[in-house]
Design an enzyme around this catalytic site. Structure first.
Site, PDB file in Angstrom:
ATOM      1  CE  LYS A   1      19.157  15.802  16.715  1.00 40.93           C
ATOM      2  NZ  LYS A   1      20.098  15.805  17.815  1.00 40.93           N
ATOM      3  CG  HIS A  56       3.208  -0.803 -10.737  1.00 41.65           C
ATOM      4  ND1 HIS A  56       3.582  -1.055 -12.033  1.00 41.65           N
ATOM      5  CD2 HIS A  56       4.264  -1.152  -9.967  1.00 41.65           C
ATOM      6  CE1 HIS A  56       4.811  -1.548 -12.046  1.00 41.65           C
ATOM      7  NE2 HIS A  56       5.248  -1.605 -10.800  1.00 41.65           N
TER       8      HIS A  56
END
Length: 167
Positions: A155, A81
């Protein structure tokens, strides 16, 4: 269980023409999902979207690659918004800035786990995994595993040599 699976397959088939494009073997729980508007969403082949998915992209587009898995309760939001108008309630602001809505790209071979949220302007790199409950607000590189709020790289799935072999 069998009846529910058949109903989901029927809905997936019946709603397929509503998408901008939709590949083969796409399954999702249309009766349990909130997808708006279908015309802004492109889906590749072999995609599973888990129950209670929410995909909202009124002024942007969502591109979902091939062989992508979504867990239950995944949320994809392609816009915000406008909140910068001084003296106006957010509720009363009906127009948007260009940067308020941005496309989302989910590349091939991605798994987005349960409860994850993907926000505007993000690209989920090929072969990546998004952990349960993660909020992805920035693009992530291929073959990464991300988690957290906001998400961070935890990772990588493979070493460089394994990436080459996998490809």
């Amino acid at each position: 269980w069998l009846l529910k699976g058949s109903i989901n397959k029927f809905y997936s088939w019946a709603f397929k023409p509503l998408f901008k494009s939709c590949g083969n073997n796409v399954n999702y729980s249309a009766n349990n999902s909130n997808i708006q508007p279908y015309k802004n969403i492109s889906i590749g082949n072999d995609v599973y979207i888990g129950p209670n998915a929410t995909i909202l992209c009124t002024e942007s587009e969502v591109f979902i690659g091939n062989k992508v898995l979504f867990g239950p309760n995944v949320t994809i939001i392609g816009g915000d918004h406008r909140i910068s108008d001084v003296g106006r309630f957010i509720f009363d602001v009906n127009n948007k800035n260009l940067e308020d809505d941005q496309d989302i790209y989910i590349e091939d071979d991605v798994w987005i786990a349960s409860g994850a949220s993907i926000l505007k302007g993000v690209t989920i790199g090929r072969g990546s995994v998004v952990a349960c409950g993660a909020v992805v607000n920035k693009s992530i590189p291929p073959y990464s595993i991300v988690g957290g709020v906001p998400s961070k790289i935890l990772k990588y799935r493979f070493t460089l040599e394994q990436n080459i072999e996998h490809e």
